[in-house]
Design a protein around this motif. Structure first.
Motif, PDB file in Angstrom:
ATOM      1  N   SER A 277       0.860  -1.141  -0.217  1.00 10.63           N
ATOM      2  CA  SER A 277       0.164  -0.014  -0.124  1.00 10.63           C
ATOM      3  C   SER A 277       0.759   1.293  -0.033  1.00 10.63           C
ATOM      4  O   SER A 277       2.081   1.350   0.431  1.00 10.63           O
ATOM      5  N   ARG A 278       0.444   2.238  -0.814  1.00 10.99           N
ATOM      6  CA  ARG A 278       0.953   3.436  -0.607  1.00 10.99           C
ATOM      7  C   ARG A 278       0.279   4.475   0.030  1.00 10.99           C
ATOM      8  O   ARG A 278       0.898   5.872   0.383  1.00 10.99           O
ATOM      9  N   SER A 279      -0.640   4.381   0.889  1.00 14.17           N
ATOM     10  CA  SER A 279      -1.536   5.289   1.525  1.00 14.17           C
ATOM     11  C   SER A 279      -2.330   4.582   2.582  1.00 14.17           C
ATOM     12  O   SER A 279      -2.074   3.343   2.847  1.00 14.17           O
ATOM     13  N   LEU A 280      -2.905   5.190   3.541  1.00 15.69           N
ATOM     14  CA  LEU A 280      -3.262   4.597   4.971  1.00 15.69           C
ATOM     15  C   LEU A 280      -4.339   3.723   4.629  1.00 15.69           C
ATOM     16  O   LEU A 280      -5.612   3.836   3.758  1.00 15.69           O
ATOM     17  N   PRO A 281      -4.248   2.275   4.853  1.00 15.72           N
ATOM     18  CA  PRO A 281      -5.289   1.403   4.421  1.00 15.72           C
ATOM     19  C   PRO A 281      -6.405   1.265   5.426  1.00 15.72           C
ATOM     20  O   PRO A 281      -6.391   2.233   6.536  1.00 15.72           O
ATOM     21  N   VAL A 282      -7.577   0.757   5.213  1.00 15.25           N
ATOM     22  CA  VAL A 282      -8.598   0.567   5.865  1.00 15.25           C
ATOM     23  C   VAL A 282      -8.755  -0.932   6.097  1.00 15.25           C
ATOM     24  O   VAL A 282      -8.442  -1.772   5.184  1.00 15.25           O
ATOM     25  N   GLU A 283      -9.716  -1.352   6.967  1.00 16.38           N
ATOM     26  CA  GLU A 283     -10.135  -2.832   6.967  1.00 16.38           C
ATOM     27  C   GLU A 283     -11.097  -3.119   6.027  1.00 16.38           C
ATOM     28  O   GLU A 283     -12.204  -2.540   5.939  1.00 16.38           O
ATOM     29  N   GLU A 284     -10.656  -4.169   4.915  1.00 15.02           N
ATOM     30  CA  GLU A 284     -11.668  -4.310   3.986  1.00 15.02           C
ATOM     31  C   GLU A 284     -11.074  -5.489   3.118  1.00 15.02           C
ATOM     32  O   GLU A 284     -10.211  -5.998   3.067  1.00 15.02           O
ATOM     33  N   ASP A 285     -11.982  -6.012   2.408  1.00 19.58           N
ATOM     34  CA  ASP A 285     -11.831  -7.188   1.428  1.00 19.58           C
ATOM     35  C   ASP A 285     -11.635  -6.661   0.040  1.00 19.58           C
ATOM     36  O   ASP A 285     -12.203  -5.683  -0.490  1.00 19.58           O
ATOM     37  N   TRP A 286     -10.603  -7.277  -0.641  1.00 18.76           N
ATOM     38  CA  TRP A 286     -10.064  -6.730  -2.177  1.00 18.76           C
ATOM     39  C   TRP A 286     -10.812  -7.747  -3.134  1.00 18.76           C
ATOM     40  O   TRP A 286     -10.319  -9.113  -2.772  1.00 18.76           O
ATOM     41  N   ILE A 287     -11.000  -7.570  -4.312  1.00 18.38           N
ATOM     42  CA  ILE A 287     -11.244  -8.216  -5.411  1.00 18.38           C
ATOM     43  C   ILE A 287     -10.511  -7.709  -6.675  1.00 18.38           C
ATOM     44  O   ILE A 287     -11.038  -6.673  -7.025  1.00 18.38           O
ATOM     45  N   LEU A 288      -9.691  -8.622  -7.102  1.00 18.74           N
ATOM     46  CA  LEU A 288      -8.772  -8.192  -8.500  1.00 18.74           C
ATOM     47  C   LEU A 288      -9.608  -9.216  -9.395  1.00 18.74           C
ATOM     48  O   LEU A 288      -9.647 -10.342  -9.537  1.00 18.74           O
ATOM     49  N   THR A 289     -10.258  -8.603 -10.547  1.00 21.94           N
ATOM     50  CA  THR A 289     -10.974  -9.404 -11.645  1.00 21.94           C
ATOM     51  C   THR A 289     -10.211  -9.513 -12.873  1.00 21.94           C
ATOM     52  O   THR A 289      -9.856  -8.400 -13.288  1.00 21.94           O
ATOM     53  N   LEU A 290      -9.760 -10.593 -13.495  1.00 16.23           N
ATOM     54  CA  LEU A 290      -8.988 -10.527 -14.432  1.00 16.23           C
ATOM     55  C   LEU A 290      -9.939 -10.539 -15.832  1.00 16.23           C
ATOM     56  O   LEU A 290     -11.046 -11.099 -16.131  1.00 16.23           O
ATOM     57  N   THR A 291      -9.529  -9.411 -16.617  1.00 20.29           N
ATOM     58  CA  THR A 291     -10.287  -9.044 -17.892  1.00 20.29           C
ATOM     59  C   THR A 291      -9.846  -9.623 -19.068  1.00 20.29           C
ATOM     60  O   THR A 291     -10.712  -9.774 -20.007  1.00 20.29           O
TER      61      THR A 291
END
Length: 447
Positions: A277-291
């Motif tokens: 990360s390059r900024s302040l994170p927050v608690e959350e879930d991430w989804i990267l979708t291949l296109t």
């Protein structure tokens, strides 16, 4: 071992054990080790995981450790890996600067092709690494398990070939797994010559007369270290708020960690070996979708979305990616998609997703328990992952007239205070050149 040894019916210590490395460590012999430790120490509460990743040498594992190792905060780490000796040492340096774990490293066993008709062949990279690991253990206070020579003695005493304990050239069959577990277990005993004297790495500061005192509902601790645990003494009292250097812990980026990104295709390697990360994170879930995916899997295009951040940009795996929020950064070299495809020949498809989460490594508030078993380990980690400091911790009781009943605060001080990497010229020793047949040791082409 200190926590295991000091467990008793009156003091049931919680002990976190992590097995980490490649396929040898991940070869499912660790359950025999854990069964025996639970038999030896029936009053310890052992929490154990094996987060090894087959096929990931040290120069790759040094990246995945950011997701797997440091957030786990083991009390005992059992470790084996092939690969770059420089990255091996850098891994150990990071472990020694970011945890107070006791660390056990294991040397290499004999492969099928190292036992020829003319006898055992001990030369080249394997011979170099044996001496290197001796130096490393002495330098960083590690317990080194000599697997190689007891393994050879066992083979000779039982008239066995190296291949009799293997399923292929290197991987262990059940016989080999039982021997590996036995060699590990015989050194899982307390002694003073290794494992970096864990008593010197943690300090419990009592709360009450002769120690820290509440003042107007506030308890203040000036400390140097990376982690602080709270140890309650009794039920009751009001909840409290945690402040670090006058700020909420959630304002420190280093107090967040990402979980290991998921795999999309065989052999199950994480699709991304490192997310940062390059900024302040927050608690959350991430989804990267291949296109879009190249036929040879040399690149992929994708979109990214966070459960709290929302849509956060699109990218191409050939280029450095920084999400719109700055909360996700991915380097081109951290994709394993092409290496996975080359290995297993299973294609990825557009629409497949890579998932990971951002999790806090802190508590901003804490409420005392309604009940407290005096025999159990009730220590609560307030935060870990902080730089060494110095820092000031302040606990603020919701009701200043009724603060919670605390026994102590435990400060963790890793033995190293720097994360600067070791370069090839400053590592423990200089290796011989790699030979063409050093397949299991050769630096990973995808690293």
């Amino acid at each position: 071992m200190r926590l295991l040894e000091s467990s008793s019916p009156e003091q049931r210590n919680r002990v976190r054990i992590l097995f980490y490395g490649q396929s040898i460590m991940g070869g499912n012999w660790h359950p025999w080790v854990l069964d025996e430790l639970r038999r030896r120490y029936p009053h310890a509460v052992i929490e154990a995981e094996n987060r090894s990743i087959g096929g990931f040498p040290s120069q790759v594992l040094i990246h995945t450790a950011e997701h797997d190792l440091y957030p786990f905060q083991p009390d005992l780490l059992i470790f084996h890996v092939y690969g770059s000796h420089t990255d091996y040492e850098n891994l150990i340096r990071r472990i020694r600067s970011r945890t107070t774990a006791e660390v056990m490293i294991m040397t290499d066993h004999w492969t099928r092709d190292s036992h020829t008709a003319d006898g055992f062949v001990h030369e080249g990279w394997t011979a170099f690494m044996e001496g290197f690991l001796k130096t490393l253990a002495n330098r960083y206070g590690l317990e080194r398990v000599d697997v190689r020579w007891p393994w050879k003695a066992y083979l000779e005493q039982n008239n066995l070939r190296a291949g009799d304990l293997l399923t292929d050239n290197v991987h262990l069959n059940d016989h080999g797994k039982r021997l590996m577990a036995a060699l590990c277990l015989r050194q899982l005993v307390p002694h003073t010559r290794a494992m970096a004297a864990p008593d010197a790495l943690t300090e419990e500061i009592p709360v009450g007369p002769g120690g820290l005192e509440w003042s107007n509902g506030r308890l203040t601790l000036d400390f140097t270290g990376t982690r602080v645990d709270l140890i309650p003494a009794a039920p009751g009292g009001s909840p409290l708020t945690v402040r670090l250097n006058g700020r909420p812990p959630s304002t420190y980026p280093e107090l967040f960690a990402f979980t290991r990104p998921s795999a999309v295709i065989a052999p199950g390697w994480p699709t991304l070996r490192l997310v940062s990360s390059r900024s302040l994170p927050v608690e959350e879930d991430w989804i990267l979708t291949l296109t879009e995916i190249a036929p040879d899997h040399s690149f992929a295009r994708f979109t990214l979305e966070g459960s709290r951040t929302g849509p956060d940009g699109a990218g191409d795996s050939r280029e450095p990616f920084l999400s719109n929020s700055g909360r996700i950064a991915i380097k081109p070299g951290d994709w394993t998609l092409q290496r996975s495809f080359d290995h297993a020949k299973e294609p990825a498809q557009p629409g497949m997703t890579v998932n990971w989460s951002c999790r806090p490594q802190f508590r901003e508030t804490w409420a005392p328990p309604a009940d407290l078993d005096p025999r159990a380990d009730h220590a609560v980690t307030l935060f870990h992952g902080l730089d060494h400091g110095p820092h000031q911790l302040e606990l603020i009781a919701e009701n200043s007239a009724d603060p919670p009943r605390l026994a102590a605060l435990r400060v963790h001080r890793p033995p190293l205070t720097e994360r600067s990497p070791v370069g090839p010229d400053s590592a423990c020793a200089t290796p011989p050149p790699l030979q063409e047949d050093d397949e299991i040791h050769r630096p990973d082409p995808g690293a």
